[in-house]
Scaffold this motif. Structure first.
Motif, mmCIF file in Angstrom:
data_model
loop_
_atom_site.group_PDB
_atom_site.id
_atom_site.type_symbol
_atom_site.label_atom_id
_atom_site.label_comp_id
_atom_site.label_asym_id
_atom_site.label_seq_id
_atom_site.Cartn_x
_atom_site.Cartn_y
_atom_site.Cartn_z
ATOM 1 N N LYS A 176 0.957 -1.171 -0.449
ATOM 2 C CA LYS A 176 0.175 -0.377 -0.185
ATOM 3 C C LYS A 176 1.050 1.150 -0.446
ATOM 4 N N LEU A 177 2.007 1.522 -0.092
ATOM 5 C CA LEU A 177 2.868 2.279 -0.137
ATOM 6 C C LEU A 177 3.090 2.693 -1.084
ATOM 7 N N ASP A 178 2.815 3.853 -1.494
ATOM 8 C CA ASP A 178 2.996 4.577 -3.359
ATOM 9 C C ASP A 178 4.312 5.183 -3.327
ATOM 10 N N ILE A 179 5.255 3.941 -3.750
ATOM 11 C CA ILE A 179 6.203 4.746 -4.360
ATOM 12 C C ILE A 179 6.550 5.884 -5.448
ATOM 13 N N SER A 180 5.598 5.052 -6.284
ATOM 14 C CA SER A 180 5.522 5.953 -7.683
ATOM 15 C C SER A 180 5.434 7.380 -7.080
ATOM 16 N N THR A 181 4.220 7.954 -6.205
ATOM 17 C CA THR A 181 3.684 9.014 -6.122
ATOM 18 C C THR A 181 4.785 9.071 -5.452
ATOM 19 N N LEU A 182 5.684 8.989 -4.504
ATOM 20 C CA LEU A 182 6.030 10.367 -3.468
ATOM 21 C C LEU A 182 7.059 10.528 -4.460
ATOM 22 N N LEU A 183 8.068 9.602 -6.085
ATOM 23 C CA LEU A 183 9.116 10.152 -6.438
ATOM 24 C C LEU A 183 8.319 10.902 -7.750
ATOM 25 N N ALA A 184 7.096 11.088 -7.505
ATOM 26 C CA ALA A 184 6.826 11.576 -8.431
ATOM 27 C C ALA A 184 6.047 13.375 -8.199
ATOM 28 N N LEU A 249 4.883 -8.832 2.753
ATOM 29 C CA LEU A 249 5.334 -7.476 1.695
ATOM 30 C C LEU A 249 5.547 -7.967 0.763
ATOM 31 N N ARG A 250 6.568 -6.670 0.196
ATOM 32 C CA ARG A 250 7.060 -6.828 -1.372
ATOM 33 C C ARG A 250 8.374 -6.199 -1.619
ATOM 34 N N VAL A 251 8.658 -7.196 -3.170
ATOM 35 C CA VAL A 251 9.583 -5.787 -3.529
ATOM 36 C C VAL A 251 9.252 -4.275 -4.692
ATOM 37 N N ALA A 252 9.628 -3.845 -4.354
ATOM 38 C CA ALA A 252 10.088 -2.282 -5.054
ATOM 39 C C ALA A 252 10.010 -2.917 -6.617
#
Length: 294
Positions: A176-184, A249-252
């Protein structure tokens, strides 16, 4: 009438294992108190029984073929059982104490199987196990407080530990951690890390700095269990391997730059001749368990 399965020759298996451990059949012959030609004949017999080549020449030394790698693990276990049976008949089952250490990543996921198998072969041995981080394990080996330890390969290591293999490092987080949005949005990447010094913490920060990605350590833990708990709560992202990673958990993947690989080494203490056989077997079990998950 059903045909009985072929029985591998234990003497041939012992010549095979000793030859690989020594690196040559001449040295193996000396250890086994046999002629070199007799040891070579034993290997030929074993290859005929297996129906495959087991070793190849690598300069002056011997190397395992693919089939040789397969039979090696079985050969060591068969010989260990044979030797254990003879010791039991003579009332000489190995007794004593062996002190082992493991990095936290390996403790919960690999140690139960390793210790269970070892105890079946050496029921008279007392096991003292320590789960700790790299620095604590290395210091314990140096101080002769451990007989052997399985840990991440230290950078600029001065010890001669056996390198078992390289394990890929991964960025790990809750789905659920939105890494793409954080980077954008240009927001600092929230990092969940162990206390310094930490090999993986250093790798993560160096990796992000090279890619000009902003970061911020939002959670620090003294233990790996604390890291997994923080990730499951969605607090941030970390760098570990998949060994022992909780299933939720998942890998990015390719969202972030790769932090590379990290070696796994088996470090040995000063040595104790009384438990040498048990130490060799335990090291083999550790290696096999690791290779099965890498």
């Amino acid at each position: 009438m059903t045909k009985l399965p072929l029985t591998l020759d234990l003497d041939a298996l012992r010549s095979f294992v000793t030859g690989i451990e020594c690196g040559s059949f001449a040295q193996a012959a000396h250890r086994l108190c046999r002629s070199t030609s007799a040891v070579s004949a034993q290997l030929k017999k074993l290859e005929q029984q297996c129906g495959a080549d087991l070793v190849v020449r690598n300069g002056r030394h011997l190397a395992l073929t693919h089939n040789g790698e397969i039979i090696m693990g079985y050969a060591r276990r068969l010989l260990a059982l044979n030797d254990e049976a003879l010791l039991a008949l003579n009332g000489k089952l190995m007794q004593g104490e062996i002190r082992i250490g493991m990095q936290e990543d390996f403790g919960e996921s690999l140690m139960p199987g390793i210790l269970g198998e070892f105890k079946r072969h050496h029921p008279g041995m007392r096991i003292i196990a320590r789960v700790d981080r790299n620095r604590g394990l290395l210091n314990a080996i140096k101080d002769n407080a451990l007989d052997m330890a399985l840990l991440w390969q230290p950078e600029n290591a001065q010890r001669g530990g056996k390198l078992i293999g390289q394990c890929p490092l991964e960025w790990i987080a809750h789905p659920k951690l939105d890494i793409s949005t954080l980077l954008a949005q240009g927001m600092p990447l929230p990092l969940v890390m162990l206390e310094s010094p930490c090999l993986m913490r250093s790798r993560a920060i160096e990796c992000l700095d090279r890619a000009n990605i902003a970061w911020q350590v939002v959670f620090v833990s003294q233990s790996l269990s604390g890291i997994w708990a923080a990730l499951q709560a969605g607090l941030g992202i970390t760098v570990r391997t998949r060994i022992g990673m909780p299933g939720n958990l998942r890998v990015a993947g390719s969202i972030l730059p790769s932090p590379g690989n990290l070696g796994i080494t088996l470090e040995q203490g000063l040595g104790n001749e009384a438990i040498h056989g048990a130490q060799v077997m335990l090291g083999q079990l550790m290696e096999e368990a690791l290779l099965s998950v890498m």
